[in-house]
Design an enzyme around this catalytic site. Structure first.
Site, PDB file in Angstrom:
ATOM      1  N   ASP A  20       0.812  -1.220   0.000  1.00  0.00           N
ATOM      2  CA  ASP A  20       0.000   0.000   0.000  1.00  0.00           C
ATOM      3  C   ASP A  20       0.843   1.267   0.000  1.00  0.00           C
ATOM      4  O   ASP A  20       0.352   2.340   0.340  1.00  0.00           O
ATOM      5  CB  ASP A  20      -0.933   0.008   1.211  1.00  0.00           C
ATOM      6  CG  ASP A  20      -0.174   0.055   2.534  1.00  0.00           C
ATOM      7  OD1 ASP A  20       0.979  -0.406   2.578  1.00  0.00           O
ATOM      8  OD2 ASP A  20      -0.738   0.544   3.532  1.00  0.00           O
ATOM      9  N   GLU A  21       2.091   1.159  -0.423  1.00  0.00           N
ATOM     10  CA  GLU A  21       3.013   2.292  -0.290  1.00  0.00           C
ATOM     11  C   GLU A  21       4.035   2.251  -1.411  1.00  0.00           C
ATOM     12  O   GLU A  21       4.604   1.195  -1.709  1.00  0.00           O
ATOM     13  CB  GLU A  21       3.699   2.221   1.071  1.00  0.00           C
ATOM     14  CG  GLU A  21       4.728   3.277   1.345  1.00  0.00           C
ATOM     15  CD  GLU A  21       5.451   3.039   2.662  1.00  0.00           C
ATOM     16  OE1 GLU A  21       6.204   3.941   3.078  1.00  0.00           O
ATOM     17  OE2 GLU A  21       5.280   1.955   3.276  1.00  0.00           O
TER      18      GLU A  21
END
Length: 397
Positions: free
Chosen positions: A102-103
């Site tokens: 998610d990054e």
């Protein structure tokens, strides 16, 4: 070549697992949500406001936030959401460096005529993730990867922060020293004892002074980052340097046989991923965490690279045996296994003697059954009825 403009974006989904749960269940929106039972895997910002944080024990989390909603993790949902987020990233720029599911860092240099300024691109990126994936995401924009990540951390949750080049140090230096990569709890305590609480105070020390206090590698790194010197470019699609898995054991004492079974399950998981990715490795790393939250790492480098389950398990078991006196004295709350020194699994000159490799044939057969019928279709007898926790979604290997 170093970037002289704020064109690096650090995009980070907010409370990812919890946000997916709130997206999919409207009744959870605006309420404190904890994902996971025995251990907190994620907490919504409503739960974080009560002191709940990732990796905290479930009992403590419930005491801190008794009205929280506890939900079981849905790893397949998180994996699908991650893929959708990365599709937005890759539609924004071809230069995407994934850090986790998610990054990521995104380099938008050269896109001004096509897509607008970096700030405009960041605004559109956040809107696209919200519209196409249904999740909030925070974006930091800066000249360096380090400062972009710091900016996104300051802007959370669901925010956007652009750090102009001419104001870099004015933004960075008033921040707590804990914002600097490499400053964990122990390093922060040591710096606080010296009266250093902000990045600016850290920057006032010479590199030599920091080296004498923290050691050569850490001292040099912190000195550079305190002055925002970070020449690393955004590197797209880098293959991971290690593949690993870990399992939290809780506070209850485990017998050597139980720990051995957990270790086998972890090795099975790691080697399956290695073979699926076409990777072999030479260095086996065992990671342990004890009752007092201290950690220990043991490693061994094999003569040849392999992805065979039995070979890596035998090595891991040997490392574990050497650590058992420490485990008996200090207790064991987490065990992890990783394989590093990875390389592509390509044909190579066989070594003498030329023996049939039954282990590889067995691994291939088990992988084929699991691919066709699911991971639960076949397992080792010693693992029946045992839980290794959840298999976390990951970036492609």
């Amino acid at each position: 070549m170093s970037n002289t403009e704020a064109t690096i974006l650090h995009a980070d989904a907010d409370a990812f697992y919890a946000s997916v749960e709130q997206r999919d269940d409207p009744s959870l929106r605006g309420r404190p949500v904890i994902v996971g039972g025995g251990v907190v895997l994620a907490a919504s910002y409503e739960a974080k406001a009560h002191g709940v944080c990732t990796a905290m024990g479930g009992a403590l989390a419930r005491r801190l936030c008794p009205h929280a909603v506890i939900v079981s993790p849905r790893m397949s949902a998180y994996s699908e959401a991650s893929k959708a987020i990365y599709r937005v990233f890759e539609d924004t720029t071809p230069l995407v460096e994934g850090l986790s599911i998610d990054e990521a860092f995104l380099d938008v240099r050269g896109l001004r005529r096509l897509s607008g300024s970096p700030a405009e691109i960041a605004v559109r990126l956040r809107r696209d993730v919200r519209d196409r994936v249904g999740l909030p995401i925070t974006v930091g924009v800066a000249r360096t990867k380090f400062l972009a990540k710091v900016a996104s951390g300051v802007a959370k949750p669901d925010g956007l922060l652009v750090v102009p080049v001419e104001h870099e140090l004015a933004f960075l230096h008033p921040l707590p020293v804990e914002r600097v990569w490499g400053v964990g709890a122990i390093t922060a305590d040591r710096l606080h004892q010296l009266g250093i609480t902000t990045v600016g105070e850290l920057a006032q020390l010479s590199e030599g002074a920091l080296v004498s206090i923290l050691g050569r590698a850490t001292g040099r790194q912190l000195h550079a980052l305190a002055h925002n010197r970070d020449p690393r470019p955004v590197q797209a699609r880098r293959r991971r340097r290690s593949i690993g898995a870990q399992c939290a054991l809780g506070r209850s004492r485990r017998s050597p046989e139980e720990v051995d079974a957990v270790l086998l399950g972890l090795v099975d998981r790691v080697t399956r991923r290695m073979r699926a990715a076409g990777r072999v490795g030479r260095t086996v790393v065992l990671r342990l965490r004890f009752d007092d939250f201290s950690r220990a790492t043991r490693s061994f480098t094999l003569k040849r690279a392999t992805a065979e389950t039995q070979a890596i398990f035998d090595t891991s078991r040997g490392l574990l045996a050497g650590a058992f006196p420490m485990i008996e004295h200090r207790g064991l709350t987490l065990v992890g296994v990783a394989v590093s020194n990875l390389e592509n699994d390509i044909p190579f000159q066989l070594t003498l003697p030329f023996e049939r490799d039954d282990a590889s044939a067995l691994d291939a057969a088990v992988d084929e059954i699991r691919n066709r019928f699911g991971l639960a279709a076949i397992t080792r007898g010693v693992l029946l009825g045992r839980s290794l926790g959840w298999s976390m979604p990951l970036l492609p290997d």
